[in-house]
Structure formats: C-alpha cells, structure tokens
Design a protein around this motif. Structure first.
Motif, PDB file in Angstrom:
ATOM      1  N   ILE A   1       0.896  -1.166   0.000  1.00  0.00           N
ATOM      2  CA  ILE A   1       0.000   0.000   0.000  1.00  0.00           C
ATOM      3  C   ILE A   1       0.931   1.212   0.000  1.00  0.00           C
ATOM      4  CG2 ILE A   1      -1.809   1.283   1.190  1.00  0.00           C
ATOM      5  CD1 ILE A   1      -2.767  -1.362   2.394  1.00  0.00           C
ATOM      6  N   SER A   2       0.866   1.988  -1.063  1.00  0.00           N
ATOM      7  CA  SER A   2       1.858   3.038  -1.309  1.00  0.00           C
ATOM      8  C   SER A   2       1.984   4.049  -0.179  1.00  0.00           C
ATOM      9  CB  SER A   2       1.559   3.752  -2.621  1.00  0.00           C
ATOM     10  OG  SER A   2       0.341   4.446  -2.528  1.00  0.00           O
ATOM     11  N   GLU A   3       3.137   4.673  -0.121  1.00  0.00           N
ATOM     12  CA  GLU A   3       3.471   5.653   0.912  1.00  0.00           C
ATOM     13  C   GLU A   3       2.829   7.001   0.589  1.00  0.00           C
ATOM     14  OE1 GLU A   3       7.964   4.661   2.036  1.00  0.00           O
ATOM     15  OE2 GLU A   3       7.519   4.664  -0.098  1.00  0.00           O
ATOM     16  N   LYS A   4       1.597   7.146   1.020  1.00  0.00           N
ATOM     17  CA  LYS A   4       0.874   8.384   0.735  1.00  0.00           C
ATOM     18  C   LYS A   4       0.168   8.943   1.960  1.00  0.00           C
ATOM     19  CE  LYS A   4      -2.896   5.564  -1.020  1.00  0.00           C
ATOM     20  NZ  LYS A   4      -3.631   5.155  -2.184  1.00  0.00           N
ATOM     21  N   PHE A   5       0.425   8.355   3.118  1.00  0.00           N
ATOM     22  CA  PHE A   5      -0.312   8.739   4.312  1.00  0.00           C
ATOM     23  C   PHE A   5       0.538   9.550   5.282  1.00  0.00           C
ATOM     24  CE2 PHE A   5      -2.049   4.617   2.897  1.00  0.00           C
ATOM     25  CZ  PHE A   5      -3.276   5.076   2.472  1.00  0.00           C
ATOM     26  N   LYS A   6      -0.037  10.655   5.774  1.00  0.00           N
ATOM     27  CA  LYS A   6       0.612  11.448   6.827  1.00  0.00           C
ATOM     28  C   LYS A   6       0.484  10.717   8.159  1.00  0.00           C
ATOM     29  CE  LYS A   6      -0.064  15.979   4.790  1.00  0.00           C
ATOM     30  NZ  LYS A   6      -0.535  17.339   5.028  1.00  0.00           N
ATOM     31  N   ILE A   7      -0.649  10.067   8.345  1.00  0.00           N
ATOM     32  CA  ILE A   7      -0.916   9.245   9.530  1.00  0.00           C
ATOM     33  C   ILE A   7      -1.372   7.877   9.042  1.00  0.00           C
ATOM     34  CG2 ILE A   7      -2.388   8.921  11.556  1.00  0.00           C
ATOM     35  CD1 ILE A   7      -2.658  11.981  11.685  1.00  0.00           C
ATOM     36  N   ALA A   8      -0.809   6.828   9.615  1.00  0.00           N
ATOM     37  CA  ALA A   8      -1.222   5.461   9.279  1.00  0.00           C
ATOM     38  C   ALA A   8      -1.108   4.618  10.547  1.00  0.00           C
ATOM     39  CB  ALA A   8      -0.347   4.888   8.179  1.00  0.00           C
ATOM     40  N   LEU A   9      -2.195   4.026  10.940  1.00  0.00           N
ATOM     41  CA  LEU A   9      -2.221   3.189  12.134  1.00  0.00           C
ATOM     42  C   LEU A   9      -2.295   1.719  11.727  1.00  0.00           C
ATOM     43  CD1 LEU A   9      -4.662   5.234  14.392  1.00  0.00           C
ATOM     44  CD2 LEU A   9      -2.169   5.312  14.316  1.00  0.00           C
ATOM     45  N   PRO A  10      -1.918   0.811  12.630  1.00  0.00           N
ATOM     46  CA  PRO A  10      -1.990  -0.621  12.317  1.00  0.00           C
ATOM     47  C   PRO A  10      -3.419  -1.082  12.022  1.00  0.00           C
ATOM     48  CG  PRO A  10      -0.658  -0.234  14.272  1.00  0.00           C
ATOM     49  CD  PRO A  10      -1.336   1.061  13.943  1.00  0.00           C
ATOM     50  N   PHE A  11      -3.515  -2.170  11.266  1.00  0.00           N
ATOM     51  CA  PHE A  11      -4.811  -2.759  10.964  1.00  0.00           C
ATOM     52  C   PHE A  11      -5.390  -3.421  12.203  1.00  0.00           C
ATOM     53  CE2 PHE A  11      -3.580  -2.111   6.664  1.00  0.00           C
ATOM     54  CZ  PHE A  11      -4.769  -2.037   5.959  1.00  0.00           C
ATOM     55  N   LYS A  12      -6.699  -3.299  12.328  1.00  0.00           N
ATOM     56  CA  LYS A  12      -7.437  -3.950  13.411  1.00  0.00           C
ATOM     57  C   LYS A  12      -8.823  -4.258  12.873  1.00  0.00           C
ATOM     58  CE  LYS A  12      -8.904  -3.430  18.172  1.00  0.00           C
ATOM     59  NZ  LYS A  12      -8.930  -2.567  19.344  1.00  0.00           N
ATOM     60  N   ASN A  13      -9.222  -5.503  12.969  1.00  0.00           N
ATOM     61  CA  ASN A  13     -10.528  -5.931  12.452  1.00  0.00           C
ATOM     62  C   ASN A  13     -10.684  -5.565  10.980  1.00  0.00           C
ATOM     63  OD1 ASN A  13     -11.299  -6.939  15.010  1.00  0.00           O
ATOM     64  ND2 ASN A  13     -11.894  -4.883  15.634  1.00  0.00           N
ATOM     65  N   VAL A  14      -9.658  -5.851  10.198  1.00  0.00           N
ATOM     66  CA  VAL A  14      -9.564  -5.682   8.732  1.00  0.00           C
ATOM     67  C   VAL A  14      -9.535  -4.244   8.232  1.00  0.00           C
ATOM     68  CG1 VAL A  14     -10.587  -7.962   8.276  1.00  0.00           C
ATOM     69  CG2 VAL A  14     -12.027  -5.940   8.116  1.00  0.00           C
ATOM     70  N   LEU A  15      -9.474  -3.252   9.111  1.00  0.00           N
ATOM     71  CA  LEU A  15      -9.406  -1.855   8.683  1.00  0.00           C
ATOM     72  C   LEU A  15      -8.259  -1.136   9.395  1.00  0.00           C
ATOM     73  CD1 LEU A  15     -13.189  -0.863   8.804  1.00  0.00           C
ATOM     74  CD2 LEU A  15     -11.847  -1.501   6.791  1.00  0.00           C
ATOM     75  N   ALA A  16      -7.775  -0.061   8.769  1.00  0.00           N
ATOM     76  CA  ALA A  16      -6.739   0.771   9.382  1.00  0.00           C
ATOM     77  C   ALA A  16      -7.112   2.237   9.195  1.00  0.00           C
ATOM     78  CB  ALA A  16      -5.386   0.494   8.740  1.00  0.00           C
ATOM     79  N   TYR A  17      -6.917   3.027  10.242  1.00  0.00           N
ATOM     80  CA  TYR A  17      -7.184   4.462  10.162  1.00  0.00           C
ATOM     81  C   TYR A  17      -5.994   5.145   9.510  1.00  0.00           C
ATOM     82  CZ  TYR A  17      -8.070   9.283  11.328  1.00  0.00           C
ATOM     83  OH  TYR A  17      -8.280  10.636  11.243  1.00  0.00           O
ATOM     84  N   VAL A  18      -6.265   6.010   8.521  1.00  0.00           N
ATOM     85  CA  VAL A  18      -5.218   6.749   7.823  1.00  0.00           C
ATOM     86  C   VAL A  18      -5.668   8.179   7.542  1.00  0.00           C
ATOM     87  CG1 VAL A  18      -4.223   4.713   6.688  1.00  0.00           C
ATOM     88  CG2 VAL A  18      -6.025   6.003   5.549  1.00  0.00           C
ATOM     89  N   LYS A  19      -4.683   9.026   7.257  1.00  0.00           N
ATOM     90  CA  LYS A  19      -4.956  10.391   6.832  1.00  0.00           C
ATOM     91  C   LYS A  19      -3.961  10.714   5.730  1.00  0.00           C
ATOM     92  CE  LYS A  19      -5.178  15.161   8.329  1.00  0.00           C
ATOM     93  NZ  LYS A  19      -4.978  16.131   9.406  1.00  0.00           N
ATOM     94  N   ASP A  20      -4.469  11.189   4.589  1.00  0.00           N
ATOM     95  CA  ASP A  20      -3.589  11.643   3.520  1.00  0.00           C
ATOM     96  C   ASP A  20      -3.776  13.142   3.343  1.00  0.00           C
ATOM     97  OD1 ASP A  20      -5.912  11.939   1.950  1.00  0.00           O
ATOM     98  OD2 ASP A  20      -5.498  10.198   0.700  1.00  0.00           O
ATOM     99  N   LYS A  21      -3.366  13.695   2.224  1.00  0.00           N
ATOM    100  CA  LYS A  21      -3.452  15.146   2.018  1.00  0.00           C
ATOM    101  C   LYS A  21      -4.878  15.667   1.989  1.00  0.00           C
ATOM    102  CE  LYS A  21       0.814  15.607  -0.560  1.00  0.00           C
ATOM    103  NZ  LYS A  21       1.422  15.996  -1.835  1.00  0.00           N
ATOM    104  N   LYS A  22      -5.821  14.871   1.493  1.00  0.00           N
ATOM    105  CA  LYS A  22      -7.184  15.360   1.264  1.00  0.00           C
ATOM    106  C   LYS A  22      -8.247  14.736   2.158  1.00  0.00           C
ATOM    107  CE  LYS A  22      -6.224  16.236  -3.586  1.00  0.00           C
ATOM    108  NZ  LYS A  22      -6.593  15.925  -4.948  1.00  0.00           N
ATOM    109  N   ARG A  23      -7.987  13.576   2.709  1.00  0.00           N
ATOM    110  CA  ARG A  23      -9.043  12.876   3.434  1.00  0.00           C
ATOM    111  C   ARG A  23      -8.466  12.046   4.575  1.00  0.00           C
ATOM    112  NH1 ARG A  23      -9.830   8.870  -1.720  1.00  0.00           N
ATOM    113  NH2 ARG A  23      -7.612   8.574  -1.863  1.00  0.00           N
ATOM    114  N   ARG A  24      -9.369  11.618   5.417  1.00  0.00           N
ATOM    115  CA  ARG A  24      -9.007  10.700   6.491  1.00  0.00           C
ATOM    116  C   ARG A  24     -10.142   9.722   6.662  1.00  0.00           C
ATOM    117  NH1 ARG A  24      -9.903  14.537  11.773  1.00  0.00           N
ATOM    118  NH2 ARG A  24     -11.755  15.509  10.923  1.00  0.00           N
ATOM    119  N   GLY A  25      -9.817   8.562   7.169  1.00  0.00           N
ATOM    120  CA  GLY A  25     -10.828   7.536   7.357  1.00  0.00           C
ATOM    121  C   GLY A  25     -10.176   6.172   7.459  1.00  0.00           C
ATOM    122  N   TYR A  26     -10.907   5.149   7.054  1.00  0.00           N
ATOM    123  CA  TYR A  26     -10.434   3.768   7.186  1.00  0.00           C
ATOM    124  C   TYR A  26     -10.245   3.144   5.818  1.00  0.00           C
ATOM    125  CZ  TYR A  26     -11.435   4.216  12.103  1.00  0.00           C
ATOM    126  OH  TYR A  26     -11.418   4.628  13.407  1.00  0.00           O
TER     127      TYR A  26
END
Length: 84
Positions: free
Chosen positions: A47-72
């Motif tokens: 999964i390409s290096e595009k996230f300012k914030i990236a958390l470990p996966f838990k229950n098949v999803l991971a919380y991330v934040k990129d330049k324009k959006r944040r979510g799972y």
C-alpha cells in the motif's frame, strides 16, 4: 525488522521506521520519506506511501490520513469510510 533465531534477516533493514505486523501488514516509512505506507511480511510495499498518519490494521481496517481525506482503508488501500 525481522531476525530469525539464526540471526538471519527476514526483511532487510531498509526502512526508516517500521511497526509490528498486524493482520499481515505493517506501517513502514523509507528513509527520506515524510509519508508512510504498508509492507507485507516479505518487505514489499503493498500500500503506497501516501499517508501522513497510518495506524496498524485492526478488524480488517486501518485508520489513515492523507493530504485530502481521512478515514479507514481495507488491506488493498481502498477507502471504505471517509470522514470530513
């Protein structure tokens, strides 16, 4: 990174930072990069290096934040839920 009981690297130490594996993927950042992505257990950036914030996966999803959006994201790097 990963060293087996014989002292052999499982993944070469080529990352500036790398977190533990959860659900087969780990958050990783290469030297000189300001963003992070996810590697598999062979050290391949899957999964390409595009996230300012990236958390470990838990229950098949991971919380991330990129330049324009944040979510799972799912394990393919696709946003499945975005917050404003």
């Amino acid at each position: 990174m990963d060293i087996n009981t014989k002292g052999v690297w499982g993944i070469e130490p080529k990352f500036a930072s790398c977190f533990r594996f959860t659900e087969g993927l780990a958050v990783a950042k290469r030297p000189g990069m300001k963003t992070t992505g996810y590697i598999n257990k062979t050290g391949e950036m899957v999964i390409s290096e595009k996230f300012k914030i990236a958390l470990p996966f838990k229950n098949v999803l991971a919380y991330v934040k990129d330049k324009k959006r944040r979510g799972y994201i799912n394990n393919l790097g696709e946003f499945v839920w975005k917050s404003k």
